[in-house]
Design a protein around this motif. Structure first.
Motif, PDB file in Angstrom:
ATOM      1  N   LEU A 128       0.830  -1.166  -0.042  1.00  0.00           N
ATOM      2  CA  LEU A 128      -0.152  -0.176   0.010  1.00  0.00           C
ATOM      3  C   LEU A 128       0.884   1.359   0.017  1.00  0.00           C
ATOM      4  N   ASN A 129       1.014   2.107  -1.148  1.00  0.00           N
ATOM      5  CA  ASN A 129       1.543   3.369  -1.074  1.00  0.00           C
ATOM      6  C   ASN A 129       0.739   4.155  -0.355  1.00  0.00           C
ATOM      7  N   GLN A 130       0.758   4.940   0.717  1.00  0.00           N
ATOM      8  CA  GLN A 130       0.107   5.463   1.746  1.00  0.00           C
ATOM      9  C   GLN A 130      -0.982   6.572   1.177  1.00  0.00           C
ATOM     10  N   ILE A 131      -0.308   7.092  -0.258  1.00  0.00           N
ATOM     11  CA  ILE A 131      -1.135   8.142  -0.694  1.00  0.00           C
ATOM     12  C   ILE A 131      -2.640   7.648  -1.181  1.00  0.00           C
ATOM     13  N   THR A 132      -2.583   6.223  -1.473  1.00  0.00           N
ATOM     14  CA  THR A 132      -3.908   5.684  -1.922  1.00  0.00           C
ATOM     15  C   THR A 132      -5.048   5.858  -0.825  1.00  0.00           C
ATOM     16  N   THR A 133      -4.714   5.843   0.661  1.00  0.00           N
ATOM     17  CA  THR A 133      -5.528   6.014   1.588  1.00  0.00           C
ATOM     18  C   THR A 133      -5.270   7.478   2.288  1.00  0.00           C
ATOM     19  N   ASP A 134      -5.275   8.343   1.544  1.00  0.00           N
ATOM     20  CA  ASP A 134      -4.638   9.769   2.241  1.00  0.00           C
ATOM     21  C   ASP A 134      -5.366  10.298   3.459  1.00  0.00           C
ATOM     22  N   ASN A 135      -6.773   9.776   3.549  1.00  0.00           N
ATOM     23  CA  ASN A 135      -7.582  10.239   4.707  1.00  0.00           C
ATOM     24  C   ASN A 135      -7.141   9.477   6.044  1.00  0.00           C
ATOM     25  N   TRP A 136      -6.342   8.406   6.060  1.00  0.00           N
ATOM     26  CA  TRP A 136      -5.575   7.871   7.179  1.00  0.00           C
ATOM     27  C   TRP A 136      -4.339   8.348   7.300  1.00  0.00           C
ATOM     28  N   ASN A 137      -3.907   8.421   8.642  1.00  0.00           N
ATOM     29  CA  ASN A 137      -2.527   8.707   9.147  1.00  0.00           C
ATOM     30  C   ASN A 137      -2.080   7.372   9.391  1.00  0.00           C
ATOM     31  N   LEU A 138      -0.606   7.714   9.525  1.00  0.00           N
ATOM     32  CA  LEU A 138       0.180   6.089   9.291  1.00  0.00           C
ATOM     33  C   LEU A 138      -0.347   5.192  10.221  1.00  0.00           C
ATOM     34  N   GLN A 139      -0.558   5.295  11.523  1.00  0.00           N
ATOM     35  CA  GLN A 139      -1.176   4.322  12.307  1.00  0.00           C
ATOM     36  C   GLN A 139      -2.183   3.675  11.838  1.00  0.00           C
ATOM     37  N   GLU A 156       3.920  13.771  10.467  1.00  0.00           N
ATOM     38  CA  GLU A 156       2.815  14.064  11.457  1.00  0.00           C
ATOM     39  C   GLU A 156       2.645  13.398  12.643  1.00  0.00           C
ATOM     40  N   LEU A 157       3.159  11.988  12.737  1.00  0.00           N
ATOM     41  CA  LEU A 157       3.308  11.363  14.138  1.00  0.00           C
ATOM     42  C   LEU A 157       4.666  11.443  14.613  1.00  0.00           C
ATOM     43  N   GLY A 158       5.643  11.662  13.869  1.00  0.00           N
ATOM     44  CA  GLY A 158       6.960  11.893  14.398  1.00  0.00           C
ATOM     45  C   GLY A 158       7.632  10.762  13.815  1.00  0.00           C
ATOM     46  N   LEU A 159       8.973  10.732  13.763  1.00  0.00           N
ATOM     47  CA  LEU A 159       9.964   9.641  12.984  1.00  0.00           C
ATOM     48  C   LEU A 159       9.887   8.458  14.076  1.00  0.00           C
ATOM     49  N   GLU A 207       7.834   7.550  16.594  1.00  0.00           N
ATOM     50  CA  GLU A 207       6.885   6.936  16.708  1.00  0.00           C
ATOM     51  C   GLU A 207       6.160   6.254  15.411  1.00  0.00           C
ATOM     52  N   SER A 208       6.513   6.817  14.087  1.00  0.00           N
ATOM     53  CA  SER A 208       6.232   6.214  12.981  1.00  0.00           C
ATOM     54  C   SER A 208       7.238   4.720  12.845  1.00  0.00           C
ATOM     55  N   LYS A 209       8.288   4.671  13.436  1.00  0.00           N
ATOM     56  CA  LYS A 209       9.188   3.657  13.289  1.00  0.00           C
ATOM     57  C   LYS A 209       8.697   2.541  14.330  1.00  0.00           C
ATOM     58  N   ARG A 210       8.491   2.751  15.248  1.00  0.00           N
ATOM     59  CA  ARG A 210       7.749   2.205  16.579  1.00  0.00           C
ATOM     60  C   ARG A 210       6.470   1.391  15.891  1.00  0.00           C
ATOM     61  N   ILE A 211       5.613   2.304  15.215  1.00  0.00           N
ATOM     62  CA  ILE A 211       4.414   1.661  14.876  1.00  0.00           C
ATOM     63  C   ILE A 211       4.353   0.684  13.590  1.00  0.00           C
ATOM     64  N   ILE A 212       5.516   1.010  12.847  1.00  0.00           N
ATOM     65  CA  ILE A 212       5.830  -0.126  11.583  1.00  0.00           C
ATOM     66  C   ILE A 212       6.462  -1.284  12.249  1.00  0.00           C
ATOM     67  N   GLN A 213       7.433  -1.035  12.909  1.00  0.00           N
ATOM     68  CA  GLN A 213       8.197  -2.138  13.509  1.00  0.00           C
ATOM     69  C   GLN A 213       7.502  -3.323  14.217  1.00  0.00           C
ATOM     70  N   SER A 214       6.601  -2.506  14.998  1.00  0.00           N
ATOM     71  CA  SER A 214       5.730  -3.522  15.985  1.00  0.00           C
ATOM     72  C   SER A 214       4.564  -4.130  15.192  1.00  0.00           C
ATOM     73  N   SER A 215       4.292  -3.587  13.793  1.00  0.00           N
ATOM     74  CA  SER A 215       3.343  -4.081  13.142  1.00  0.00           C
ATOM     75  C   SER A 215       3.926  -5.351  12.435  1.00  0.00           C
ATOM     76  N   GLY A 216       4.988  -5.611  12.159  1.00  0.00           N
ATOM     77  CA  GLY A 216       5.648  -6.534  11.152  1.00  0.00           C
ATOM     78  C   GLY A 216       5.543  -6.155   9.815  1.00  0.00           C
ATOM     79  N   LEU A 217       5.000  -5.140   9.543  1.00  0.00           N
ATOM     80  CA  LEU A 217       4.892  -4.982   7.879  1.00  0.00           C
ATOM     81  C   LEU A 217       6.035  -4.586   7.319  1.00  0.00           C
ATOM     82  N   LYS A 218       6.537  -4.911   6.141  1.00  0.00           N
ATOM     83  CA  LYS A 218       7.764  -4.420   5.462  1.00  0.00           C
ATOM     84  C   LYS A 218       7.435  -3.048   4.784  1.00  0.00           C
ATOM     85  N   VAL A 219       8.457  -2.433   4.663  1.00  0.00           N
ATOM     86  CA  VAL A 219       8.473  -0.952   4.017  1.00  0.00           C
ATOM     87  C   VAL A 219       8.983  -1.155   2.558  1.00  0.00           C
ATOM     88  N   SER A 220       8.298  -0.929   1.647  1.00  0.00           N
ATOM     89  CA  SER A 220       8.910  -1.012   0.123  1.00  0.00           C
ATOM     90  C   SER A 220       9.660   0.178  -0.174  1.00  0.00           C
TER      91      SER A 220
END
Lengths: 274, 274
Positions: free
Chosen positions: A13-24, A47-50, A52-65
């Motif tokens: 998911l390129n995040q711009i596709t769901t632009d009304n969602w924040n990163l979380q 918007e959430l800070g680097l 916090e963004s890192k924490r959210i992504i890492q704890s999710s297990g998602l990979k970053v393309s």
């Protein structure tokens, strides 16, 4: 290769596709929809800070393309071009921090009604950025944009140009992005994909709908337009690319839909049309 | 050559620039503004009838720079492609009747989501049209359109493509149109203008304004945008073109202005920016 669907394992998911969602929200949406990859945009990260963004992504297990986006190198003054370069260094650090080795470059416009000079500034900017990116383990991915954005977003408008710039550098360090919306019209497309052999750092999908509803927010869901997406995907894979496939749709009417519905449609369209 | 204004003798009103005028009104407007050339559009000619249109133009003393437009060759069925070819033969006859030897070709779209086949149909259509055009003393002028029109108007999107097609024929019979709005973004533009040496059949001007207000009706008055129009004109002249220069502006807000005002601004912008 041929008429097979792409692997769901590669869907991003390129995040711009769901632009009304924040990163979380976007991360949670991907988890619910079992989309394994995400490509955050920098303004959403800020918007959430680097951290916090890192924490959210890492704890999710998602990979970053990839991280969207660096670039925007040209400016009328040397001082501003230096500021742009500094911002690109920050983008490199953010990419590394967020766990991706791909920074997408949208190269920037021609502020002085002089497209040749702007193209020179783009090359200079990339050249200056390379050592810093290399030291952070981040690759620079030049994304040619559609020529309709030449005036305000990117003087790099063909895969030919992107390849020519990328070839000046170590192929492990600078490559190209193939985004079907930006390149589908190009009579030289399949030659240029071949030329980018093993130097493709990302593949983005959406569609060209007729009529295009808006110059910027005009992209369609895969299958709703005229682009031979599967043919392009096959060419990209034949050129050695086996990585994530980002769905990047900039469209107000899609933004206005509930994110979960968008992800559900996106998965279906991905399997049928990509 | 260099920074000089173009000759007023070469100024032509492409009729779409004053879309709220019929052909009679456009001719009268040109006479009042001392614009020596006009390029009628076929739907405007049909509105008053070919014979009456011819009479109006001939009695005015205006010269006709081109007829807009033939083309639109592709279609899903052979029957429809034949109909399109028949319509192109009619366009050739109309051009000859109206006193111009240049028929502009807007080549058409890809009806079947298969851009390669459409490009083949375009070449076939031109090939079939050539003998008929030759017998009427009318040249075919391939106009590459901006890639943003690839889906709905023209699969010929670069001067490279137009040159490649034109070179298959007698250069006295098939040539190209250089329209700054359609080609300004092209990294290969000046090479391709050089390649078109002595095979350029028309030069069209307007400007690329930012932001573009509309996908179709989005062109600006020369000088209001980012295109290096004079540089392109110099290149076109260096490649041997000394003919009329058509001002072709498709823009609702310009259409909404009184035609005489538009022609007055157009002359001023032509001298300053073309």
């Amino acid at each position: 290769m041929g008429n097979e669907s792409p692997l769901l394992n590669n869907l991003s998911l390129n995040q711009i596709t769901t632009d009304n969602w924040n990163l979380q929200e976007a991360v949670e949406g991907c988890l619910r929809a079992e989309v394994p990859w995400i490509a955050p945009w920098r303004h959403k990260v800020h918007e959430l800070g680097l951290a916090e963004s890192k924490r959210i992504i890492q704890s999710s297990g998602l990979k970053v393309s990839s991280l969207c986006r660096g670039g925007m190198f040209p400016a009328s003054t040397a001082e501003q071009r230096q500021k742009n370069l500094d911002d690109n260094r920050l983008a490199v650090e953010e990419a590394a921090e967020l766990g991706t080795d791909v920074l997408v470059l949208v190269c920037g416009s021609a502020p002085d009604k002089d497209i040749d000079t702007s193209r020179k500034w783009v090359e200079e900017g990339i050249e200056k950025l390379v050592p810093f990116a290399e030291s952070h383990g981040v690759k620079l991915a030049i994304e040619p944009l559609h020529p309709m954005y030449a005036a305000d977003r990117s003087v790099v408008v063909t895969l030919d140009q992107a390849n020519t710039i990328a070839e000046k550098f170590n192929p492990k360090q600078v490559g190209v992005i193939v985004d079907v919306f930006h390149v589908w019209w190009d009579p030289d497309l399949y030659n240029q994909i071949k030329r980018a052999q093993n130097n493709i750092l990302g593949f983005h999908v959406s569609d060209w709908i007729v009529p295009v509803p808006d110059m910027f927010k005009g992209r369609g869901m895969m299958g709703d337009g005229v682009i031979e997406i599967r043919r392009i995907r096959n060419a990209v894979e034949k050129a050695g690319y086996q990585g994530p496939i980002e769905v990047e749709i900039i469209n107000q009417s899609i933004w206005d839909q509930p994110g979960d519905e968008v992800l559900s449609k996106m998965k279906k369209s991905y399997l049928e049309h990509v």
